[in-house]
Scaffold this active site. Structure first.
Site, PDB file in Angstrom:
ATOM      1  CE  LYS A  56      -3.700  -2.277   2.577  1.00 15.36           C
ATOM      2  NZ  LYS A  56      -4.481  -2.292   3.893  1.00 15.36           N
ATOM      3  CB  SER A  72      -1.461   0.707   8.539  1.00 17.34           C
ATOM      4  OG  SER A  72      -1.603  -0.181   9.617  1.00 17.34           O
ATOM      5  CG  ASP A  73      -3.557  -5.247   5.676  1.00 13.30           C
ATOM      6  OD1 ASP A  73      -4.565  -4.839   5.241  1.00 13.30           O
ATOM      7  OD2 ASP A  73      -3.651  -6.474   6.451  1.00 13.30           O
ATOM      8  CD  GLN A  74      -6.107  -4.745  13.567  1.00 15.91           C
ATOM      9  OE1 GLN A  74      -7.337  -4.644  13.671  1.00 15.91           O
ATOM     10  NE2 GLN A  74      -5.409  -3.970  14.312  1.00 15.91           N
ATOM     11  CB  ALA A 109       1.671  -4.977   9.112  1.00 17.36           C
TER      12      ALA A 109
END
Length: 203
Positions: A56, A72-74, A109
């Site tokens: 991203k 960001s990613d979760q 993350a």
């Protein structure tokens, strides 16, 4: 001569991440990242979150040379298996019943890049759910409707009442953007929230 701070971009469509980033009082723009979020064959959930956060940030950085971009990613996991977003009342009801009395690991993350340098991290938050009755689950879901949240619990509001304990080095990570880690990363790119000036979030 005053040097203008570098342009900051949040590569996200999440209203939660936008609200969290605004707490740092740095001016920023929001650009949706066009990234395929399909997991690779055999990819571990934590690895997926890290890969997507990097993808991203890098995708938006290519479109905006010179800017500092946050990705960001979760993912939420239980016993190493991913937990998705419930989507509706019935899905959330089923999910919370399965999580009652158990521990969920949330991998948040984070990646920051200016197109040349990259910093990234995976902040893990461990949440142990209380033993939940059906009545408690239904009351919570009717009060908050957390259908767009993995784990069916918004820990920043009434969902905290579902928890027996939360363990993390970064208290905002569970909401979707770990601000302690992000502050350290932004400082590496010359954007210390305490000294870079405060123009507010982009509209």
């Amino acid at each position: 001569m005053t040097i203008s701070p570098r342009r900051l971009i949040l590569a996200s469509t999440s209203k939660y991440r936008r609200e969290l980033l605004s707490r740092l009082r740095l001016p920023f723009d929001v650009v949706p990242p066009l990234v395929d979020e399909t997991p690779a064959p055999g990819e571990a959930p934590a690895d997926l979150a890290v890969r997507l956060s990097l993808a991203k940030a890098e995708a938006v950085a290519r479109q905006h040379p010179g800017a500092v971009v946050i990705g960001s990613d979760q993912v939420a996991t239980i016993d190493g298996a991913p937990i998705g977003k419930p989507g509706d009342f019935v899905g959330a009801q089923r999910q919370l019943r399965s999580l009652s009395g158990r521990e969920v690991a949330f991998h948040s993350a984070l990646a920051v890049t200016d197109g040349e340098r990259v910093a990234h991290a995976d902040i893990v938050t461990r949440c142990r759910f209380r033993e939940l009755s059906d009545a408690a689950i239904d009351a919570y879901l009717l009060a908050e409707s957390p259908y767009d949240t993995a784990g069916s619990a918004k820990a920043e509001s009434l969902g905290i009442a579902l928890m027996e304990s939360i363990q993390s080095d970064d208290p905002t990570a569970i909401i979707g953007l770990p601000l302690i880690a992000l502050t350290s990363m932004l400082t590496l790119f010359g954007l210390d929230p305490l000294t870079a000036g405060h123009g507010g979030a982009a509209q």
